[in-house]
Design a protein around this motif. Structure first.
Motif, PDB file in Angstrom:
ATOM      1  N   UNK A   1       0.661  -1.112   0.188  1.00  0.00           N
ATOM      2  CA  UNK A   1      -0.049   0.045   0.020  1.00  0.00           C
ATOM      3  C   UNK A   1       0.779   1.318   0.036  1.00  0.00           C
ATOM      4  N   UNK A   2       0.234   2.433  -0.361  1.00  0.00           N
ATOM      5  CA  UNK A   2       0.978   3.689  -0.401  1.00  0.00           C
ATOM      6  C   UNK A   2       0.497   4.607   0.644  1.00  0.00           C
ATOM      7  N   UNK A   3      -0.442   4.199   1.705  1.00  0.00           N
ATOM      8  CA  UNK A   3      -1.257   5.144   2.489  1.00  0.00           C
ATOM      9  C   UNK A   3      -0.222   5.986   3.179  1.00  0.00           C
ATOM     10  N   UNK A   4       1.160   5.263   3.532  1.00  0.00           N
ATOM     11  CA  UNK A   4       1.970   6.043   4.418  1.00  0.00           C
ATOM     12  C   UNK A   4       2.476   7.403   3.733  1.00  0.00           C
ATOM     13  N   UNK A   5       2.448   7.280   2.304  1.00  0.00           N
ATOM     14  CA  UNK A   5       2.967   8.424   1.639  1.00  0.00           C
ATOM     15  C   UNK A   5       2.087   9.685   1.868  1.00  0.00           C
TER      16      UNK A   5
ATOM     17  N   UNK B   1       1.564  10.919   4.410  1.00  0.00           N
ATOM     18  CA  UNK B   1       1.932  11.718   5.630  1.00  0.00           C
ATOM     19  C   UNK B   1       2.992  12.680   4.979  1.00  0.00           C
ATOM     20  N   UNK B   2       3.400  12.463   3.882  1.00  0.00           N
ATOM     21  CA  UNK B   2       4.439  13.256   3.458  1.00  0.00           C
ATOM     22  C   UNK B   2       3.745  14.356   2.144  1.00  0.00           C
ATOM     23  N   UNK B   3       2.767  13.757   1.134  1.00  0.00           N
ATOM     24  CA  UNK B   3       2.155  14.396   0.337  1.00  0.00           C
ATOM     25  C   UNK B   3       0.555  14.627   0.470  1.00  0.00           C
ATOM     26  N   UNK B   4       0.215  15.658  -0.224  1.00  0.00           N
ATOM     27  CA  UNK B   4      -1.313  15.714  -0.251  1.00  0.00           C
ATOM     28  C   UNK B   4      -2.053  15.105  -1.264  1.00  0.00           C
ATOM     29  N   UNK B   5      -3.262  15.260  -1.274  1.00  0.00           N
ATOM     30  CA  UNK B   5      -4.001  14.590  -2.440  1.00  0.00           C
ATOM     31  C   UNK B   5      -3.585  14.893  -3.770  1.00  0.00           C
ATOM     32  N   UNK B   6      -3.105  16.209  -4.176  1.00  0.00           N
ATOM     33  CA  UNK B   6      -2.714  16.401  -5.381  1.00  0.00           C
ATOM     34  C   UNK B   6      -1.215  15.812  -5.610  1.00  0.00           C
ATOM     35  N   UNK B   7      -0.492  15.403  -4.428  1.00  0.00           N
ATOM     36  CA  UNK B   7       0.720  14.818  -5.024  1.00  0.00           C
ATOM     37  C   UNK B   7       1.853  15.870  -4.588  1.00  0.00           C
TER      38      UNK B   7
END
Lengths: 197, 62
Positions: free
Chosen positions: A95-99, A101-107
């Protein structure tokens, strides 16, 4: 330990490398008890062979080379268990849910990386490496081990994946996650503080 | 570089990290370079990844 070696000031210096050697052994053996045993055997062998250390390499390099033999011994004892790969501590990497924490919905970065002040200077400071080691300790165990093997020991990713029993893509996710976490930790504990100014 | 091929910071960071472990494809490299030209935060991240690499090597040889 003989009287000769007890008086040798290099003994304290040898002992100061123990935390690094334990980490090195842990990266290879993935078992705290076995790692401690291998390091203990290596340090005893080093003390016995201290007169053979000619100073051609750094003490850490010399100790590491002795430790490698001790680790190989331990690994031979573990051959029977090779197939029993440990789970990767819930870090399935799928999964990439942990990302989030670092990036918003727009990346976009939630907290955009700013330039660090004088990183070259940090590399010259003993205190920086103490912070670096504490940050390494905070990484999740599999990710921290994979990062240590890849970045500190310079092992090939393919070798790490194979011996950890994880797919290359999971391996890359673990490395990416470890790098992001380590970067964040160094920023908070070194570069954003007095030491980094 | 078309709009469709443009990547965001999340993807760029992933590619920057990946580049330490394997060769990026031509498409990945183009997309990354296009992004880096326009994104200071990711350029900072790139420099910091290189720093992590140097720090780790130095840590091993101390």
């Amino acid at each position: 330990m003989s009287d000769t070696t007890t008086r040798d000031p290099r003994i304290a210096e040898i002992e100061s490398h123990r935390p690094y050697l334990v980490r090195y052994a842990l990266a290879q053996l993935r078992d705290a008890e076995l790692a401690q045993e291998a390091v203990q055997e290596a340090l005893l062998a080093a003390l016995e062979g201290l007169d053979g250390f000619g100073g051609k390499s750094t003490l850490r390099t010399w100790l590491t080379s002795i430790l490698r033999f001790k680790i190989a011994d331990q690994q031979r004892r573990l051959v029977a268990d090779r197939q029993r790969l440990e789970s990767i501590d819930g870090e399935d990497g799928g999964g990439e849910a942990w990302l989030d924490d670092y990036f918003d919905e727009a990346g976009h970065w939630r907290d955009a990386p700013q330039p660090w002040n004088n990183p070259d200077g940090a590399l010259e400071q003993k205190r920086f490496f103490e912070v670096f080691e504490r940050c390494l300790d905070k990484l999740p165990s599999t990710g921290g081990r994979v990062f240590f093997r890849r970045e500190v020991l310079g092992e090939e990713t393919e070798v790490i994946c194979a011996t950890e029993g994880i797919t290359p893509s999971n391996c890359w996710v673990l490395l990416h996650r470890a790098r992001l976490a380590l970067r964040m930790c160094l920023e908070k504990t070194w570069f954003a503080g007095e030491a980094g100014r | 570089m078309t709009e469709e091929a443009a990547i965001n910071c999340r993807k760029a960071a992933q590619l920057l990290s990946l580049a330490s472990d394997r060769q990026l494809s031509t498409e990945e490299l183009q997309a990354l370079e296009f992004h880096l030209q326009r994104c200071g935060a990711c350029r900072n991240f790139q420099a910091q990844l290189r720093f992590l690499d140097r720090a780790a090597k130095r840590f091993a040889s101390r």
